[in-house]
Design a protein around this motif. Structure first.
Motif: not given
Length: 944
Positions: A712, A716, A721, A724, A751
């Motif tokens: 994540g 990010n 995104y 993520a 995200a």
């Protein structure tokens, strides 16, 4: 007149001799070298060691030999090597001197960690080399006892600039303990060299057919060429040597030696057997044992004349295979008689453990007196840190115990020691020798505890939490300390498994903890730990709002405890207490720090967390508990990364890598993932993911959660995104409120918002708000404000961003602060407030660049570019030319640490530290330590 050229045993070894000559030259030049000489038996390792020792003029030479029959005696090989230089023990730093003194039985004290023994050995060798270079050679290192092998492997990987050489001769296949050490592989001779060697050892005319047959059968093995024809006429050689192919050469050489031994007089065979079973080659001890069998030194004469043994200041076999052949040639009754004679000649005061082992090897059937001596040796071995030896002594003692009940008790103690030493499956096998119906309830609970602990370390997904929970319940009436520690392990096991639990889950363990009724009285530390564990149990069942007040009080109590390290004296330790006994031995900082770190992490109290994690690392180093250092670092690394000290965390990881390598238990699989996430390294993240998935497939959901968090952060940072969101959504269902919630949830919110999933973001935001309101810390509130700003409409977003920057700015979590500036700057740019956006984005870019968070720095640079500002990449300076280790040493030296203090922290000798510092001074253009702080661009960080 001597013939020119090498000795017969060194024909065809020019490459190897040149390599060893360079090693000696390096020692004389002030450098250190470690080398593993590896080959099959008979290819000349021992002869090369002799050559090396002969060439090392001007160097002091220490020698040791691994002996198969000595593998059970703790640190026997290391003590054999270091005995001549132990007068330098008092020159070492006090913790190291005590550790090595206790390990060698010269002092009394708590059992030393084997890595502290390793550091002490490094310092001892370095001290001995101050007056002249030191060369240490160890033959047959594959037969060293485990503790000696681990220590020497540790030392070999840390030698740099001490003028110390460590050369180990190891028979193939090479033990993994000696991996990552420079090696020299000795290969078979080619046919031309084999013919030259054969011509030297078989002077006179030789039938070409016989010569070719000898060469073909020897497969380039020099010892086969030199030895197999002895005692047989040349025409018969083919019959002696033709049984099997190349893999049998060593066996045929040993058979040839055995044939020669069998031709010796009976008295000679018996005194050779005593010598073979006495590894040091001490003639006083050998002759003392021989006298008990009616023998004297003249019995050696036929073996000396046959060139099988040398008798002088030491009694040495011509080749290690001679020792094996001597033992194999004698019947079991003679071997037992030799062991009994050696036991009688061994001083019971100065060497009780070797005497006990000889008595055991000389015993037939059951013998309580010998069993009791073995158990006493097990206790001594444990106090010296020789857990493997303690386990072996206990197991052997159990096998000789006549009384069935006592035999079961000793089998249990052997299993406990074996578990502590890392022998998981062997511990379970030893438990099979304990009959539960003959044991009391406390002892049966200890059996459950061993089984649960094995599951915890080997396969947490296989209901380790359930096994530990049951063991904790059964321990309660008998040992509150052990029960408390076992409940804690059950809790951790349940967290590790998380939503993948197939049996007992976290809620079950939490209810068990809340229902526990430990036997009073508990000491102050245990009461604080119990309160913390109860708070964690409430957290698992009722959530943050109900648990936070309890956890805050427990954390305050833990932080208020006396932090001075206090260790119970050896005489106060009761080995019958089992696994829980060791938990109760240390009543200082290390006892409660792991739990305190977890609670501070749950509460997002960055001041407490930083203080406790630093102290945990420092206590491990100060008290020599380097095995616990890995657990301490598991708390310390993420905090350092989140605080922006990425390079420093990587340097510390490099410093403890040898501890990880030599550890009995597998390393935590997510370490590289943390660095990859904050550096923005997708390739390294992929490698880490593979390791994590392998552990996750075994039911350990915590590693999948940790990997989800790391991915994540990485995605990010790079603006991916959707990926993520997918990564952080995979954490759903895992009880990550236990310490990781506030780390995962902000990544999920960011995200989800950027991927167009606002409802997902709001669900995670609600949980973040609960945590922030319950804990009340700036860290938690700042993360909640930052996440809320992402979800809020434009009227409310700015106030929330500014609140987040202010709240997080009061913490040490620099990465979170930098991300708040980044998100605020991105929002300002979208509002067309470019001038203000540039200010926020510049601040974010500056912070990320300084800490080395490359992916986030690139993201900030892209946003700055979108505002019309040109971002120039920084120019590397002198500090960038330093290696990770050099930066680390420079930082510590600038902080006022002496060379011995730096060496103790980084597991280096003071001379190696000095060598690195000279290079640092040259690269930075400084001439004193006072100038280092100004020259170092990065701020100084704590190292614990």
């Amino acid at each position: 007149m001597a013939l020119p050229g090498p000795a017969p045993s060194l024909i065809g070894r020019r490459r190897e001799r040149e390599r060893l000559d360079r090693l000696v030259s390096s020692l004389r030049g002030g450098e250190s070298r470690s080398l593993v000489i590896r080959s099959e038996a008979g290819l000349g390792k021992s002869e090369l060691l002799d050559y090396l020792a002969d060439q090392a003029t001007g160097c002091r030479v220490l020698r040791a030999v691994g002996v198969e029959s000595e593998m059970e005696l703790p640190l026997s090989g290391l003590q054999q090597l270091c005995a001549p230089i132990l007068d330098g023990l008092d020159a070492l730093p006090e913790p190291q001197a005590v550790a090595l003194g206790v390990a060698f039985g010269r002092r009394t004290g708590p059992a030393p960690d084997r890595f502290l023994v390793g550091l002490a050995t490094l310092s001892l060798l370095s001290h001995a080399a101050e007056t002249q270079p030191l060369l240490c050679v160890v033959d047959d290192a594959q037969w060293l006892d485990q503790a000696s092998a681990q220590v020497l492997a540790f030392v070999a990987r840390r030698l740099v600039a001490e003028s110390v050489g460590l050369v180990l001769a190891v028979r193939e296949p090479v033990d993994e303990r000696f991996a990552a050490i420079d090696d020299l592989t000795v290969s078979p001779l080619d046919d031309d060299d084999a013919r030259a060697l054969l011509a030297m050892v078989m002077p006179g005319p030789v039938d070409p057919a016989v010569r070719d047959r000898i060469i073909a059968e020897a497969h380039g093995n020099p010892l086969a060429l030199v030895e197999l024809h002895r005692g047989a006429d040349a025409p018969d050689f083919g019959g002696v040597a033709s049984a099997v192919g190349r893999n049998g050469v060593a066996g045929r050489i040993e058979a040839s030696f055995r044939h020669r031994v069998e031709l010796l007089p009976a008295e000679t065979r018996r005194i050779l057997l005593i010598t073979a079973l006495e590894p040091v080659g001490d003639p006083v001890l050998v002759l003392g044992a021989a006298e008990r069998l009616g023998l004297d030194a003249s019995a050696f004469t036929p073996a000396v004349e046959d060139d099988l043994v040398e008798v002088g200041a030491k009694v040495r076999f011509r080749h290690p295979l001679v020792r094996s052949a001597v033992v194999a040639a004698q019947p079991a009754a003679d071997r037992r008689a030799a062991h009994v004679a050696l036991a009688g000649a061994t001083d019971a005061e100065t060497d009780p453990d070797r005497r006990a082992w000889h008595l055991a090897e000389g015993s037939i059937g059951l013998d309580e007196d010998v069993a009791a001596e073995l158990v006493a040796s097990a206790v001594r071995a444990r106090l010296r840190g020789g857990l493997v030896a303690a386990a072996m002594f206990h197991a052997r003692g159990a096998s000789l115990t006549p009384d069935a009940q006592m035999r079961s008790r000793r089998a249990l103690m052997a299993a406990e020691d074996t578990f502590r030493a890392g022998g998981m499956q062997q511990a379970l096998r030893l438990l099979d020798g304990a009959e539960p119906e003959l044991l009391d309830e406390h002892q049966r609970s200890r059996i459950d505890l061993v089984r649960g602990q094995v599951l915890f370390y080997v396969a947490p997904g296989r209901n380790a939490a359930g096994a530990l929970l049951e063991a904790a319940r059964r321990l309660e009436p008998h040992d509150s300390d052990a029960a408390l520690a076992t409940y804690a392990n059950a809790y951790i096991a349940a967290v590790l498994v998380g939503s993948r639990a197939q049996g007992v889950g976290l809620a079950d363990v939490a209810r068990g903890i809340l229902a526990a009724r430990p036997v009073e009285p508990l000491n102050e530390g245990a009461r604080a730990a119990a309160a913390a564990l109860e708070g964690l149990a409430v957290l698992a069942i009722e959530g943050y709002t109900a648990a936070a007040p309890r956890l805050r009080d427990a954390l305050a109590a833990l932080r208020a405890l006396d932090r001075s390290p206090v260790v119970a004296p050896p005489a106060a330790r009761d080995p019958r207490r089992g696994l829980g006994g060791d938990i109760g031995d240390e009543i200082g900082a290390l006892r409660w720090l792991p739990l305190a770190c977890l609670v501070s992490r749950v509460l997002l109290d960055d001041d407490a967390y930083s203080e406790l994690a630093d102290e945990f690392v420092g206590a491990c180093r100060r008290e020599g508990a380097l095995s616990s250092l890995l657990m301490a670092m598991a708390e310390w690394y993420p905090l350092q990364l989140m605080s922006g000290h990425i390079a420093h965390a990587e340097e510390q990881y490099a410093a403890v890598r040898d501890v990880i390598t030599a550890r009995d238990f597998p390393e935590l699989p997510d370490r590289e993932g943390w660095f990859a996430a904050y550096r923005g390294d997708a390739v390294a993240m992929g490698q880490s993911r593979a390791l994590v998935q392998a552990r996750g497939a075994e039911g350990e959901g915590q590693w999948l959660l940790s990997n989800a968090l790391q991915e994540g952060i990485l995605h990010n940072a790079t603006g991916r995104y959707a990926e993520a969101l997918a990564a952080t959504s995979a954490a759903d269902g895992h009880p990550f409120d236990i310490g990781l919630a506030a780390w995962v949830l902000p990544e999920h919110v960011e995200a989800a918002v950027r991927a167009g999933e606002p409802d997902e973001a709001r669900r995670s935001l609600a949980r973040l708000h609960e945590i922030a309101e319950a804990t009340g810390t700036d860290w938690a509130r700042g993360l909640a404000s930052r996440s809320a700003a992402l979800v809020a409409d434009d009227r409310d977003a700015e106030a929330l961003y500014l609140a987040a920057i202010a709240e997080l700015g009061r913490t040490r979590i620099t990465t979170a602060t930098a991300r708040a500036h980044l998100l605020y700057g991105e929002w300002l740019r979208r509002q067309n407030r470019r001038v203000e956006a540039r200010e926020a984005l510049r601040r974010a870019h500056e912070l990320f660049t300084r800490m080395g968070a490359h992916a986030f720095a690139d993201r900030a640079a892209r946003e700055l570019g979108a505002t019309g500002e040109v971002v120039h990449r920084g120019v590397d300076g002198p500090v960038d030319e330093l290696t990770a280790q050099e930066r680390q040493i420079a930082r510590l030296a600038a902080g006022g640490n002496t060379n011995p203090e730096i060496g103790a922290q980084l597991f280096l000798s003071p001379r190696t530290v000095e060598w690195h510092l000279r290079k640092v001074f040259t690269k930075l253009g400084v001439t004193s330590r006072r100038q280092l702080a100004r020259a170092l661009r990065e701020p100084l960080a704590s190292v614990g």
